[in-house]
Design a protein around this motif. Structure first.
Motif, PDB file in Angstrom:
ATOM      1  N   LEU A 149      17.679  36.156  49.173  1.00 12.85           N
ATOM      2  CA  LEU A 149      18.826  37.027  49.434  1.00 12.85           C
ATOM      3  C   LEU A 149      19.549  37.369  48.131  1.00 12.85           C
ATOM      4  O   LEU A 149      20.152  38.430  48.009  1.00 12.85           O
ATOM      5  CB  LEU A 149      19.797  36.342  50.404  1.00 12.85           C
ATOM      6  N   GLU A 150      19.471  36.451  47.156  1.00  7.19           N
ATOM      7  CA  GLU A 150      20.082  36.692  45.859  1.00  7.19           C
ATOM      8  C   GLU A 150      19.087  37.230  44.840  1.00  7.19           C
ATOM      9  O   GLU A 150      19.414  38.119  44.058  1.00  7.19           O
ATOM     10  CB  GLU A 150      20.696  35.400  45.317  1.00  7.19           C
ATOM     11  N   SER A 151      17.867  36.690  44.859  1.00 11.35           N
ATOM     12  CA  SER A 151      16.910  37.056  43.813  1.00 11.35           C
ATOM     13  C   SER A 151      16.298  38.437  44.022  1.00 11.35           C
ATOM     14  O   SER A 151      15.893  39.098  43.063  1.00 11.35           O
ATOM     15  CB  SER A 151      15.790  36.007  43.736  1.00 11.35           C
ATOM     16  N   ASP A 152      16.216  38.890  45.273  1.00  9.63           N
ATOM     17  CA  ASP A 152      15.624  40.198  45.561  1.00  9.63           C
ATOM     18  C   ASP A 152      16.450  40.889  46.641  1.00  9.63           C
ATOM     19  O   ASP A 152      15.993  41.107  47.763  1.00  9.63           O
ATOM     20  CB  ASP A 152      14.173  40.019  46.023  1.00  9.63           C
ATOM     21  N   PRO A 153      17.705  41.256  46.314  1.00 10.91           N
ATOM     22  CA  PRO A 153      18.621  41.758  47.345  1.00 10.91           C
ATOM     23  C   PRO A 153      18.155  43.036  48.019  1.00 10.91           C
ATOM     24  O   PRO A 153      18.388  43.227  49.216  1.00 10.91           O
ATOM     25  CB  PRO A 153      19.935  41.964  46.582  1.00 10.91           C
ATOM     26  N   GLN A 154      17.510  43.954  47.295  1.00  6.86           N
ATOM     27  CA  GLN A 154      17.061  45.206  47.917  1.00  6.86           C
ATOM     28  C   GLN A 154      16.017  44.945  48.988  1.00  6.86           C
ATOM     29  O   GLN A 154      16.068  45.516  50.083  1.00  6.86           O
ATOM     30  CB  GLN A 154      16.517  46.157  46.853  1.00  6.86           C
ATOM     31  N   ARG A 155      15.065  44.076  48.668  1.00  5.37           N
ATOM     32  CA  ARG A 155      14.043  43.719  49.658  1.00  5.37           C
ATOM     33  C   ARG A 155      14.674  42.992  50.839  1.00  5.37           C
ATOM     34  O   ARG A 155      14.295  43.212  51.995  1.00  5.37           O
ATOM     35  CB  ARG A 155      12.979  42.843  48.997  1.00  5.37           C
ATOM     36  N   ALA A 156      15.646  42.135  50.554  1.00  6.60           N
ATOM     37  CA  ALA A 156      16.317  41.389  51.616  1.00  6.60           C
ATOM     38  C   ALA A 156      17.032  42.330  52.570  1.00  6.60           C
ATOM     39  O   ALA A 156      16.913  42.210  53.792  1.00  6.60           O
ATOM     40  CB  ALA A 156      17.299  40.390  51.009  1.00  6.60           C
ATOM     41  N   VAL A 157      17.782  43.266  52.022  1.00  3.98           N
ATOM     42  CA  VAL A 157      18.513  44.219  52.863  1.00  3.98           C
ATOM     43  C   VAL A 157      17.543  45.011  53.731  1.00  3.98           C
ATOM     44  O   VAL A 157      17.766  45.190  54.937  1.00  3.98           O
ATOM     45  CB  VAL A 157      19.375  45.157  52.006  1.00  3.98           C
ATOM     46  N   ALA A 158      16.448  45.480  53.134  1.00  5.59           N
ATOM     47  CA  ALA A 158      15.466  46.274  53.887  1.00  5.59           C
ATOM     48  C   ALA A 158      14.878  45.473  55.046  1.00  5.59           C
ATOM     49  O   ALA A 158      14.726  45.985  56.167  1.00  5.59           O
ATOM     50  CB  ALA A 158      14.361  46.757  52.955  1.00  5.59           C
ATOM     51  N   ALA A 159      14.555  44.202  54.789  1.00  9.81           N
ATOM     52  CA  ALA A 159      13.952  43.368  55.833  1.00  9.81           C
ATOM     53  C   ALA A 159      14.948  43.062  56.944  1.00  9.81           C
ATOM     54  O   ALA A 159      14.602  43.092  58.138  1.00  9.81           O
ATOM     55  CB  ALA A 159      13.436  42.071  55.212  1.00  9.81           C
ATOM     56  N   ILE A 160      16.185  42.777  56.569  1.00 13.47           N
ATOM     57  CA  ILE A 160      17.213  42.472  57.576  1.00 13.47           C
ATOM     58  C   ILE A 160      17.537  43.705  58.405  1.00 13.47           C
ATOM     59  O   ILE A 160      17.679  43.626  59.629  1.00 13.47           O
ATOM     60  CB  ILE A 160      18.471  41.907  56.881  1.00 13.47           C
ATOM     61  N   VAL A 161      17.628  44.847  57.754  1.00 16.61           N
ATOM     62  CA  VAL A 161      17.875  46.098  58.468  1.00 16.61           C
ATOM     63  C   VAL A 161      16.749  46.384  59.457  1.00 16.61           C
ATOM     64  O   VAL A 161      16.989  46.756  60.614  1.00 16.61           O
ATOM     65  CB  VAL A 161      18.050  47.266  57.482  1.00 16.61           C
ATOM     66  N   GLU A 162      15.510  46.204  59.023  1.00 16.85           N
ATOM     67  CA  GLU A 162      14.368  46.493  59.894  1.00 16.85           C
ATOM     68  C   GLU A 162      14.371  45.599  61.131  1.00 16.85           C
ATOM     69  O   GLU A 162      14.162  46.066  62.264  1.00 16.85           O
ATOM     70  CB  GLU A 162      13.063  46.315  59.123  1.00 16.85           C
ATOM     71  N   GLN A 163      14.604  44.297  60.950  1.00 18.54           N
ATOM     72  CA  GLN A 163      14.628  43.385  62.092  1.00 18.54           C
ATOM     73  C   GLN A 163      15.833  43.661  62.999  1.00 18.54           C
ATOM     74  O   GLN A 163      15.741  43.522  64.223  1.00 18.54           O
ATOM     75  CB  GLN A 163      14.645  41.935  61.607  1.00 18.54           C
ATOM     76  N   SER A 164      16.932  44.077  62.422  1.00 25.30           N
ATOM     77  CA  SER A 164      18.104  44.421  63.227  1.00 25.30           C
ATOM     78  C   SER A 164      17.827  45.644  64.084  1.00 25.30           C
ATOM     79  O   SER A 164      18.204  45.691  65.271  1.00 25.30           O
ATOM     80  CB  SER A 164      19.304  44.670  62.312  1.00 25.30           C
ATOM     81  N   LYS A 165      17.174  46.640  63.509  1.00 19.17           N
ATOM     82  CA  LYS A 165      16.814  47.838  64.270  1.00 19.17           C
ATOM     83  C   LYS A 165      15.873  47.488  65.419  1.00 19.17           C
ATOM     84  O   LYS A 165      16.032  47.985  66.536  1.00 19.17           O
ATOM     85  CB  LYS A 165      16.174  48.868  63.334  1.00 19.17           C
ATOM     86  N   GLN A 166      14.908  46.616  65.164  1.00 21.99           N
ATOM     87  CA  GLN A 166      13.986  46.214  66.222  1.00 21.99           C
ATOM     88  C   GLN A 166      14.707  45.426  67.316  1.00 21.99           C
ATOM     89  O   GLN A 166      14.381  45.557  68.503  1.00 21.99           O
ATOM     90  CB  GLN A 166      12.844  45.391  65.632  1.00 21.99           C
ATOM     91  N   ALA A 167      15.686  44.610  66.915  1.00 20.75           N
ATOM     92  CA  ALA A 167      16.457  43.857  67.912  1.00 20.75           C
ATOM     93  C   ALA A 167      17.191  44.803  68.852  1.00 20.75           C
ATOM     94  O   ALA A 167      17.255  44.578  70.069  1.00 20.75           O
ATOM     95  CB  ALA A 167      17.439  42.922  67.217  1.00 20.75           C
ATOM     96  N   VAL A 168      17.746  45.881  68.294  1.00 25.63           N
ATOM     97  CA  VAL A 168      18.468  46.855  69.113  1.00 25.63           C
ATOM     98  C   VAL A 168      17.513  47.672  69.968  1.00 25.63           C
ATOM     99  O   VAL A 168      17.729  47.850  71.175  1.00 25.63           O
ATOM    100  CB  VAL A 168      19.327  47.778  68.218  1.00 25.63           C
ATOM    101  N   GLU A 169      16.427  48.155  69.363  1.00 24.67           N
ATOM    102  CA  GLU A 169      15.521  49.070  70.053  1.00 24.67           C
ATOM    103  C   GLU A 169      14.592  48.359  71.032  1.00 24.67           C
ATOM    104  O   GLU A 169      14.327  48.865  72.130  1.00 24.67           O
ATOM    105  CB  GLU A 169      14.701  49.839  69.019  1.00 24.67           C
ATOM    106  N   GLN A 170      14.076  47.198  70.645  1.00 20.40           N
ATOM    107  CA  GLN A 170      13.080  46.509  71.468  1.00 20.40           C
ATOM    108  C   GLN A 170      13.680  45.416  72.355  1.00 20.40           C
ATOM    109  O   GLN A 170      13.251  45.236  73.493  1.00 20.40           O
ATOM    110  CB  GLN A 170      12.000  45.909  70.573  1.00 20.40           C
ATOM    111  N   ASP A 171      14.658  44.668  71.802  1.00 14.03           N
ATOM    112  CA  ASP A 171      15.218  43.544  72.549  1.00 14.03           C
ATOM    113  C   ASP A 171      16.484  43.908  73.309  1.00 14.03           C
ATOM    114  O   ASP A 171      17.029  43.082  74.025  1.00 14.03           O
ATOM    115  CB  ASP A 171      15.519  42.382  71.595  1.00 14.03           C
ATOM    116  N   LYS A 172      16.949  45.156  73.103  1.00 17.35           N
ATOM    117  CA  LYS A 172      18.139  45.674  73.782  1.00 17.35           C
ATOM    118  C   LYS A 172      19.424  44.949  73.391  1.00 17.35           C
ATOM    119  O   LYS A 172      20.378  44.858  74.182  1.00 17.35           O
ATOM    120  CB  LYS A 172      17.951  45.647  75.305  1.00 17.35           C
ATOM    121  N   ALA A 173      19.454  44.445  72.172  1.00 13.26           N
ATOM    122  CA  ALA A 173      20.693  43.841  71.670  1.00 13.26           C
ATOM    123  C   ALA A 173      21.742  44.928  71.450  1.00 13.26           C
ATOM    124  O   ALA A 173      21.420  46.034  71.014  1.00 13.26           O
ATOM    125  CB  ALA A 173      20.429  43.103  70.366  1.00 13.26           C
ATOM    126  N   GLU A 174      22.983  44.605  71.713  1.00 16.65           N
ATOM    127  CA  GLU A 174      24.096  45.530  71.485  1.00 16.65           C
ATOM    128  C   GLU A 174      24.994  45.077  70.338  1.00 16.65           C
ATOM    129  O   GLU A 174      25.882  45.821  69.911  1.00 16.65           O
ATOM    130  CB  GLU A 174      24.910  45.676  72.774  1.00 16.65           C
TER     131      GLU A 174
END
Length: 253
Positions: A149-174
């Motif tokens: 999260l500190e050593s590669d912040p751009q990659r970290a943000v991209a991965a967290i954003v992607e999983q968050s989008k999947q949580a909303v779209e696939q798992d129906k998280a609000e």
């Protein structure tokens, strides 16, 4: 009001980031004191490291000599919150539970996005123990280690954003909970990508701790979290007897 916030690992830069995030939401007059354990792993990503962190966090708090009004344990999963509740007479707030309980005010289902996949069962168990799984849509892993999260912040943000989008779209998280103390400061980027409320456990814990102190509430001591019985503790510098429940509060009674 003084609130101690404990990083559960020994990475000082993460401690500073957690403290900075906490101060952004602390009320005027609330002092945030961030603390780093004196021993333990530089990141907590499994049971061994988490149990070691539990001892280290309790040790650090018990040896803190100034008065304080509440303690926040800034680690996702199992890091000994119950032990602190036995040792202290002030509120103890865990960021896992703080984030999840806050999320339930904001939507029907919530998801947690965390670091490595191996930490998912630990978080699921913590939420189940806290009675917070009925409205849990999922716990998702970004696949990155805590220190990335500190050593590669751009990659970290991209991965967290992607999983968050999947949580909303696939798992129906609000609602999305950021499942690591080191994810502080990512709310706006994840919110922009998903369009849902994002809860950072550190910030949620600060507001909950402040509320408990102002309400004059703390952990019940009649049964589950009664103080430890005085006895000899071999090998730990601080004995349970010497760590007994003297009042820690600096707030007026």
């Amino acid at each position: 009001m003084r609130i101690l916030i404990l990083n559960v690992n020994t990475t000082q830069s993460m401690t500073r980031a957690i403290g900075d995030s906490a101060r952004q939401v602390a009320s005027p007059g609330t002092e945030i004191v961030e603390l780093t354990p004196d021993f333990g792993a530089d990141s907590c990503e499994g049971n061994f490291e988490s149990y070691l962190a539990a001892i280290a966090v309790m040790d650090k708090v018990v040896r803190y000599t100034e008065p304080f009004d509440a303690v926040i344990q800034a680690g996702y999963g199992e890091h000994g919150r119950e032990g602190l509740q036995e040792l202290l007479d002030v509120p103890v707030v865990d960021i896992t539970e703080a984030a999840a309980s806050t999320a339930q005010f904001l939507g029907h289902k919530y998801s947690v996005v965390t670091t490595l996949d191996r930490t998912v069962p630990l978080i699921e168990d913590r939420l189940k123990l806290a009675g917070l799984t009925d409205r849990l849509a999922s716990v998702r892993a970004s696949g990155l280690g805590v220190l990335e999260l500190e050593s590669d912040p751009q990659r970290a943000v991209a991965a967290i954003v992607e999983q968050s989008k999947q949580a909303v779209e696939q798992d129906k998280a609000e609602v999305i909970c950021l499942g690591c103390g080191g994810m502080a400061e990512l709310e706006e980027q994840v919110k922009a990508a998903t369009g849902v409320p994002i809860v950072d456990g550190v910030r949620a814990a600060v507001t909950i701790a402040e509320s408990l102190v102002r309400l004059g509430l703390s952990t019940s001591k009649v049964r589950t979290y009664a103080p430890p019985r005085p006895k000899k503790v071999t090998g730990w510098p601080i004995s349970v007897e010497s760590a007994s429940l003297a009042s820690h509060s600096i707030m007026p009674s």
